[in-house]
Design a protein around this motif. Structure first.
Motif, PDB file in Angstrom:
ATOM      1  N   SER A   1      43.203  30.295  42.650  1.00  0.00           N
ATOM      2  CA  SER A   1      42.082  30.015  41.968  1.00  0.00           C
ATOM      3  C   SER A   1      40.576  30.634  42.077  1.00  0.00           C
ATOM      4  O   SER A   1      39.827  30.141  42.384  1.00  0.00           O
ATOM      5  N   ASP A   2      40.693  31.856  42.077  1.00  0.00           N
ATOM      6  CA  ASP A   2      39.773  33.046  42.327  1.00  0.00           C
ATOM      7  C   ASP A   2      40.240  34.084  41.338  1.00  0.00           C
ATOM      8  O   ASP A   2      41.531  34.291  41.175  1.00  0.00           O
ATOM      9  N   PRO A   3      39.232  35.195  40.827  1.00  0.00           N
ATOM     10  CA  PRO A   3      39.566  36.219  40.115  1.00  0.00           C
ATOM     11  C   PRO A   3      40.717  37.140  41.027  1.00  0.00           C
ATOM     12  O   PRO A   3      40.674  37.121  41.974  1.00  0.00           O
ATOM     13  N   GLY A   4      41.322  37.737  39.929  1.00  0.00           N
ATOM     14  CA  GLY A   4      42.310  38.793  40.812  1.00  0.00           C
ATOM     15  C   GLY A   4      43.806  38.770  40.026  1.00  0.00           C
ATOM     16  O   GLY A   4      44.331  40.009  39.908  1.00  0.00           O
ATOM     17  N   PHE A   5      44.155  37.684  39.234  1.00  0.00           N
ATOM     18  CA  PHE A   5      45.437  37.872  38.653  1.00  0.00           C
ATOM     19  C   PHE A   5      45.218  38.996  37.495  1.00  0.00           C
ATOM     20  O   PHE A   5      46.257  39.956  37.542  1.00  0.00           O
ATOM     21  N   LEU A   6      44.410  39.159  36.691  1.00  0.00           N
ATOM     22  CA  LEU A   6      44.511  39.937  35.512  1.00  0.00           C
ATOM     23  C   LEU A   6      44.366  41.356  36.112  1.00  0.00           C
ATOM     24  O   LEU A   6      45.193  42.362  35.814  1.00  0.00           O
ATOM     25  N   LEU A   7      43.654  41.769  37.165  1.00  0.00           N
ATOM     26  CA  LEU A   7      43.735  43.231  37.634  1.00  0.00           C
ATOM     27  C   LEU A   7      45.314  43.360  38.676  1.00  0.00           C
ATOM     28  O   LEU A   7      45.918  44.650  38.172  1.00  0.00           O
ATOM     29  N   VAL A   8      45.905  42.629  39.057  1.00  0.00           N
ATOM     30  CA  VAL A   8      47.112  42.761  39.753  1.00  0.00           C
ATOM     31  C   VAL A   8      48.063  42.926  38.422  1.00  0.00           C
ATOM     32  O   VAL A   8      48.741  43.824  38.594  1.00  0.00           O
ATOM     33  N   ARG A   9      47.896  42.105  37.503  1.00  0.00           N
ATOM     34  CA  ARG A   9      48.998  42.221  36.272  1.00  0.00           C
ATOM     35  C   ARG A   9      48.850  43.624  35.778  1.00  0.00           C
ATOM     36  O   ARG A   9      50.030  44.212  35.516  1.00  0.00           O
ATOM     37  N   GLU A  10      47.792  44.039  35.438  1.00  0.00           N
ATOM     38  CA  GLU A  10      47.662  45.247  34.691  1.00  0.00           C
ATOM     39  C   GLU A  10      47.908  46.645  35.588  1.00  0.00           C
ATOM     40  O   GLU A  10      48.633  47.518  35.028  1.00  0.00           O
ATOM     41  N   CYS A  11      47.697  46.385  37.207  1.00  0.00           N
ATOM     42  CA  CYS A  11      48.129  47.451  37.774  1.00  0.00           C
ATOM     43  C   CYS A  11      49.790  47.681  37.804  1.00  0.00           C
ATOM     44  O   CYS A  11      50.172  48.804  37.803  1.00  0.00           O
ATOM     45  N   ILE A  12      50.563  46.320  37.999  1.00  0.00           N
ATOM     46  CA  ILE A  12      51.768  46.542  37.833  1.00  0.00           C
ATOM     47  C   ILE A  12      52.335  46.913  36.787  1.00  0.00           C
ATOM     48  O   ILE A  12      53.288  47.863  36.646  1.00  0.00           O
ATOM     49  N   ARG A  13      51.688  46.679  35.472  1.00  0.00           N
ATOM     50  CA  ARG A  13      52.211  47.257  34.244  1.00  0.00           C
ATOM     51  C   ARG A  13      51.922  48.787  34.297  1.00  0.00           C
ATOM     52  O   ARG A  13      52.758  49.567  33.541  1.00  0.00           O
ATOM     53  N   GLU A  14      50.961  49.424  34.796  1.00  0.00           N
ATOM     54  CA  GLU A  14      50.673  50.608  34.825  1.00  0.00           C
ATOM     55  C   GLU A  14      51.197  51.494  36.209  1.00  0.00           C
ATOM     56  O   GLU A  14      50.944  52.779  36.125  1.00  0.00           O
ATOM     57  N   GLY A  15      51.985  50.780  36.877  1.00  0.00           N
ATOM     58  CA  GLY A  15      52.663  51.450  37.935  1.00  0.00           C
ATOM     59  C   GLY A  15      51.885  51.778  39.179  1.00  0.00           C
ATOM     60  O   GLY A  15      52.091  52.726  39.937  1.00  0.00           O
ATOM     61  N   VAL A  16      50.500  51.021  38.978  1.00  0.00           N
ATOM     62  CA  VAL A  16      49.726  51.397  40.202  1.00  0.00           C
ATOM     63  C   VAL A  16      50.246  50.243  41.561  1.00  0.00           C
ATOM     64  O   VAL A  16      50.433  49.126  41.138  1.00  0.00           O
ATOM     65  N   PRO A  17      50.482  50.873  42.801  1.00  0.00           N
ATOM     66  CA  PRO A  17      50.972  50.138  43.911  1.00  0.00           C
ATOM     67  C   PRO A  17      49.696  48.855  44.209  1.00  0.00           C
ATOM     68  O   PRO A  17      48.436  49.143  44.129  1.00  0.00           O
ATOM     69  N   VAL A  18      50.384  47.754  44.415  1.00  0.00           N
ATOM     70  CA  VAL A  18      49.560  46.574  44.570  1.00  0.00           C
ATOM     71  C   VAL A  18      50.253  45.900  46.108  1.00  0.00           C
ATOM     72  O   VAL A  18      51.206  45.764  46.131  1.00  0.00           O
ATOM     73  N   GLU A  19      49.308  45.937  46.803  1.00  0.00           N
ATOM     74  CA  GLU A  19      49.720  45.229  48.252  1.00  0.00           C
ATOM     75  C   GLU A  19      48.759  44.289  48.756  1.00  0.00           C
ATOM     76  O   GLU A  19      47.445  44.408  48.804  1.00  0.00           O
ATOM     77  N   CYS A  20      49.258  42.934  49.009  1.00  0.00           N
ATOM     78  CA  CYS A  20      48.554  41.731  49.295  1.00  0.00           C
ATOM     79  C   CYS A  20      48.764  41.500  50.807  1.00  0.00           C
ATOM     80  O   CYS A  20      49.872  41.403  51.247  1.00  0.00           O
ATOM     81  N   LEU A  21      47.579  41.459  51.500  1.00  0.00           N
ATOM     82  CA  LEU A  21      47.610  41.014  52.797  1.00  0.00           C
ATOM     83  C   LEU A  21      47.869  39.705  52.945  1.00  0.00           C
ATOM     84  O   LEU A  21      47.088  39.034  52.522  1.00  0.00           O
TER      85      LEU A  21
END
Length: 222
Positions: free
Chosen positions: A88-108
């Motif tokens: 319920s906050d910003p974040g989904f768009l950036l996470v999705r695009e990082c995954i699409r472009e092969g940028v590692p994403v780590e959620c604490l």
């Protein structure tokens, strides 16, 4: 090159994890839903890092620029005002695009308001559905009609200005006797968890008034 999703306290600054502080200390750039709010957090933990706004009004405009910086090797940490980014906050768009472009994403792991609200509600939590913020007009009737038949516990966020009206709507669709819990100002000095039937809780807040951040938990259909 990595994007870290960093949960922040929902109210009490002491709820920040050691790991979250460590990640913020090593990030090249901190992305913040509100730079004023996040600056208070960073100052509290003596973290001096560049900080830039990232919120629902600019995320589509700057996401490609952020991706380019990440692909160039930068480490970024995403913060929202309170809780876990993307819930319920910003974040989904950036996470999705990082995954699409092969940028590692780590959620604490870390703070999310609906979890303590659910756990301390006294309402069954083995199966639940999280609805985030409810629609204000379009789709509201359709959603409430469907949720009236939902057997799992229902959890959602609400603003203090709309809480009483939403409880009245729930009474209309669910009936007045459905058990619920309204959690207000979780982790803060004036935390309150009001438990009872929808009617009882509605009457309580109608008389008392409502302030603060709100999480509503409603028992599913028996």
């Amino acid at each position: 090159m990595k994007l870290y999703i960093v949960p922040s306290p929902v109210g009490n600054l002491a709820d920040m994890t050691f790991r979250a502080v460590s990640v913020l200390e090593k990030a090249d750039l901190v992305l913040a839903e509100d730079t004023r709010t996040s600056s208070v957090l960073l100052k509290h933990y003596k973290i001096d890092k560049p900080i830039t706004p990232y919120h629902q009004h600019n995320e589509h405009k700057i996401v490609q620029h952020l991706l380019q910086q990440l692909q160039a090797g930068k480490v970024m940490a995403l913060l929202t005002d309170a809780g876990t980014p993307g819930v319920s906050d910003p974040g989904f768009l950036l996470v999705r695009e990082c995954i699409r472009e092969g940028v590692p994403v780590e959620c604490l792991p870390g703070a999310t308001a609906f979890v303590p609200a659910l756990v301390n509600s006294g309402i069954p939590m083995n199966r639940f559905v999280f609805e985030g913020f409810l629609p204000l007009k379009k789709g509201r009737h359709t959603l409430f009609t469907a949720l009236a038949k939902e057997e799992r516990t229902i959890v959602f966020y609400e603003s203090p200005m709309r809480l009483v009206k939403t409880l009245e709507d729930l009474i209309g669709y669910f009936g007045p006797d459905r058990p619920c819990c309204v959690s207000r100002e979780l982790t803060k000095m004036f935390e309150e968890n009001k438990r009872g039937s929808l009617q009882e809780v509605r009457d309580y807040f109608k008389e008392k008034g409502v302030k603060g951040e709100i999480v509503v938990v409603v028992q599913g259909l028996d």
